[in-house]
Write a protein that holds these residues in place. Structure first.
Motif, short mmCIF file in Angstrom:
data_model
loop_
_atom_site.label_atom_id
_atom_site.label_comp_id
_atom_site.label_asym_id
_atom_site.label_seq_id
_atom_site.Cartn_x
_atom_site.Cartn_y
_atom_site.Cartn_z
N THR A 9 -6.14 -2.43 3.83
CA THR A 9 -5.14 -2.62 2.78
C THR A 9 -5.30 -3.96 2.06
OG1 THR A 9 -3.52 -3.48 4.40
CG2 THR A 9 -3.44 -1.12 3.89
N PHE A 14 -4.24 6.96 -1.89
CA PHE A 14 -4.86 6.74 -0.58
C PHE A 14 -4.19 5.59 0.16
CE2 PHE A 14 -8.16 5.10 2.32
CZ PHE A 14 -8.40 6.26 3.05
N SER A 15 -3.87 4.52 -0.57
CA SER A 15 -3.21 3.39 0.08
C SER A 15 -1.83 3.79 0.60
CB SER A 15 -3.08 2.21 -0.91
OG SER A 15 -2.15 2.51 -1.94
N MET A 75 -6.88 -2.18 -6.50
CA MET A 75 -6.25 -1.11 -7.29
C MET A 75 -5.22 -1.69 -8.26
SD MET A 75 -3.66 0.75 -4.61
CE MET A 75 -2.00 0.07 -4.30
N LEU A 116 -8.04 -3.09 -0.50
CA LEU A 116 -7.75 -1.99 -1.42
C LEU A 116 -6.62 -2.31 -2.39
CD1 LEU A 116 -8.35 0.93 -2.25
CD2 LEU A 116 -6.76 1.69 -0.47
N CYS A 148 -6.28 7.58 -7.42
CA CYS A 148 -6.81 7.86 -6.08
C CYS A 148 -6.56 6.69 -5.14
CB CYS A 148 -8.31 8.16 -6.15
SG CYS A 148 -8.70 9.76 -6.89
N CYS A 149 -6.78 5.48 -5.63
CA CYS A 149 -6.52 4.28 -4.81
C CYS A 149 -5.04 4.16 -4.47
CB CYS A 149 -6.98 3.02 -5.55
SG CYS A 149 -8.77 2.85 -5.67
N ALA A 165 0.83 -1.20 0.00
CA ALA A 165 0.00 0.00 0.00
C ALA A 165 0.87 1.25 0.00
CB ALA A 165 -0.92 0.00 1.23
N VAL A 183 -9.55 6.91 -10.83
CA VAL A 183 -9.86 5.99 -9.73
C VAL A 183 -8.60 5.25 -9.29
CG1 VAL A 183 -11.10 3.86 -9.10
CG2 VAL A 183 -12.29 5.69 -10.32
N ALA A 184 -7.83 4.75 -10.28
CA ALA A 184 -6.59 4.03 -9.96
C ALA A 184 -5.61 4.92 -9.21
CB ALA A 184 -5.94 3.50 -11.24
#
Length: 465
Positions: A225, A379-380, A232, A228, A375-376, A77, A372-373
């Protein structure tokens, strides 16, 4: 005053990520590889079998610990982040396609470095006052080396605290807001004058989410994690493979440019990148910055794993570098090079070049999925680095400092969403590199312990595992 800070930071940064650091990181990786008989190559099939096998096996961890799968997801992550998208693009633009080859070389040696870091972190871990497993470079320095080396542990932890707010949080939040703004603006959903308000809302929402996850403890971090990271990674790998398949006719020439450009950049870039050293430097530095082999940070997550076999967990270090650099970074490079988008060699580039590779193949609709990818990924990284920062603060100030730090760390998300972060990013990158120095010294000095643990593992209980 600001210009002085920038010039001082620039000088230190150029040194940290320059020739001496590259030599140290590559040198330690080569030294560890030789001492372990190039374990990362010799035992690679075994490493994949052990790691993937354990990831597919459902099990619960004891209180205050993570399952081995949760530990690797938490480490991934923090590792698999925007550097895999923007960093690779920058390496190709400034170092030419040959930078990808040197990225592979750094990953090959980095596998053994990260294996050693994870093995040492699990072997020298402790249980803190709250019953959580804790470990990482500061603990294997403290518990593995003599007292006159212990200052290195405090140095690592101090650099870690200074790094997490920038590298791990503010700059990642900024990436999230940029990705969302870009996607919504492209579709006419928002106007430019609404961006400031939207970013503030995003920052507040992220601060709440980050706080809830981190304050929930090590178990909640692991639960987030482990869901997620596979999600991702799957989105990104599928989209990237699609670009490569749809442009399959370009694959032979792309690999030709990578190998030719590694030793003769000018022949591929039309002279825009003419330095063999620049190609090597960019490939090595971006590879290390992406997979964190040599920085020691990933081992902090692995130290939380509920396992009694340090070497067995160490194989996840090999798996991580392989997934991060050999798989994801390579796919990013192929998206850029196979799609045929124009690359301004010799000029700075970032995520926009990678996104252009996707949109030129699929069309503008894919920008939603790339947003989206991204952001993931970002965020991770925030969650993973939140754990690293907590462990560094705890080592310096004790467990009582954990919750105040988590709250402060969460609130920094609002700053990251609403401010320009150029200088903060550069300073954080410098401190990130400074973390490598005490860690590499420790791993070098403890290499004998790694060799002994490997021999014991394969001589006995490891054979049937």
């Amino acid at each position: 005053m600001l210009s002085t800070i920038e010039s001082v930071n620039s000088a230190v940064n150029n040194f940290i990520w320059g020739v001496p650091a590259m030599i140290c990181i590559i040198g330690v990786g080569l030294y560890l590889s030789i001492r372990t008989g190039f374990l990362q190559i010799r035992k690679f099939p075994y490493a994949m079998k052990v790691t993937i096998g354990r990831m597919l096996r459902k099990r619960d961890a004891s209180d205050g610990a993570l399952t081995p799968f949760q530990a690797v997801c938490t480490a991934l992550a923090a590792t698999v982040g925007t550097g895999n998208i923007a960093g690779v693009a920058g390496a190709i633009a400034i170092g030419g396609p040959g930078a990808v080859f040197w990225m592979w070389i750094s990953a090959l040696l980095g596998m053994c470095t990260k294996f050693s870091e994870v093995t040492l972190a699990v072997h020298f871990h402790e249980t803190n006052a709250e019953g959580d497993r804790v470990g990482g470079p500061m603990y294997y320095i403290k518990n593995g080396l003599k007292k006159h080396w212990h200052w290195l542990a405090y140095l690592f932890a101090a650099f870690g605290v200074l790094t997490v707010f920038g590298t791990g949080n503010a700059t990642q939040v900024n990436t999230i807001t940029t990705a969302i703004d870009s996607a919504l603006f492209n579709y006419g959903i928002i106007e430019k004058d609404s961006v400031g308000t939207l970013n503030l809302i995003i920052g507040i929402v992220l601060a709440i989410l980050i706080g809830m996850i981190l304050l929930g403890g090590i178990k909640r971090i692991g639960q987030v994690t482990e869901k997620l990271v596979p999600f991702m990674a799957a989105i990104y790998v599928i989209l990237a493979l699609g670009v490569v398949v749809l442009n399959f006719q370009n694959i032979p020439s792309v690999f030709g440019s990578i190998f030719e450009g590694a030793f003769s950049p000018a022949s591929v870039t039309g002279g825009a990148v003419g330095s063999f050293f620049m190609s090597m430097k960019k490939g090595v530095s971006r590879g290390i910055f992406s997979n964190e082999a040599g920085l020691g940070t990933g081992s902090i997550a692995h130290a939380c794993a509920d396992t009694k076999k340090p070497v067995k967990q160490g194989f996840f270090g090999i798996f991580e570098v392989f997934v991060d650099t050999i798989v994801i970074c390579t796919l990013t490079a192929l998206v850029i090079l196979c799609s045929g988008v124009p690359v301004g060699y010799g000029e700075a580039a970032g995520a926009e070049l990678t996104i252009l590779g996707f949109t030129s193949t699929y069309g503008n609709w894919v920008s939603i999925f790339t947003a989206v990818a991204m952001c993931c990924f970002a965020f991770s990284t925030i969650i993973g680095w939140g754990l690293y920062g907590t462990r560094c603060v705890e080592f310096l100030l004790g467990t009582k400092a954990n919750k105040p730090f988590m709250v402060l760390y969460a609130l920094v998300a609002i700053v990251g969403a609403t401010m320009e972060l150029g200088l903060m990013w550069n300073i954080a990158e410098t401190f990130n590199g400074l973390m490598a120095i005490p860690n590499l010294i420790a791993v070098f000095l403890l290499s004998g312990v790694v060799v002994r643990l490997v021999k014991e593992y394969f001589a006995g209980e490891g054979k049937e595992s």
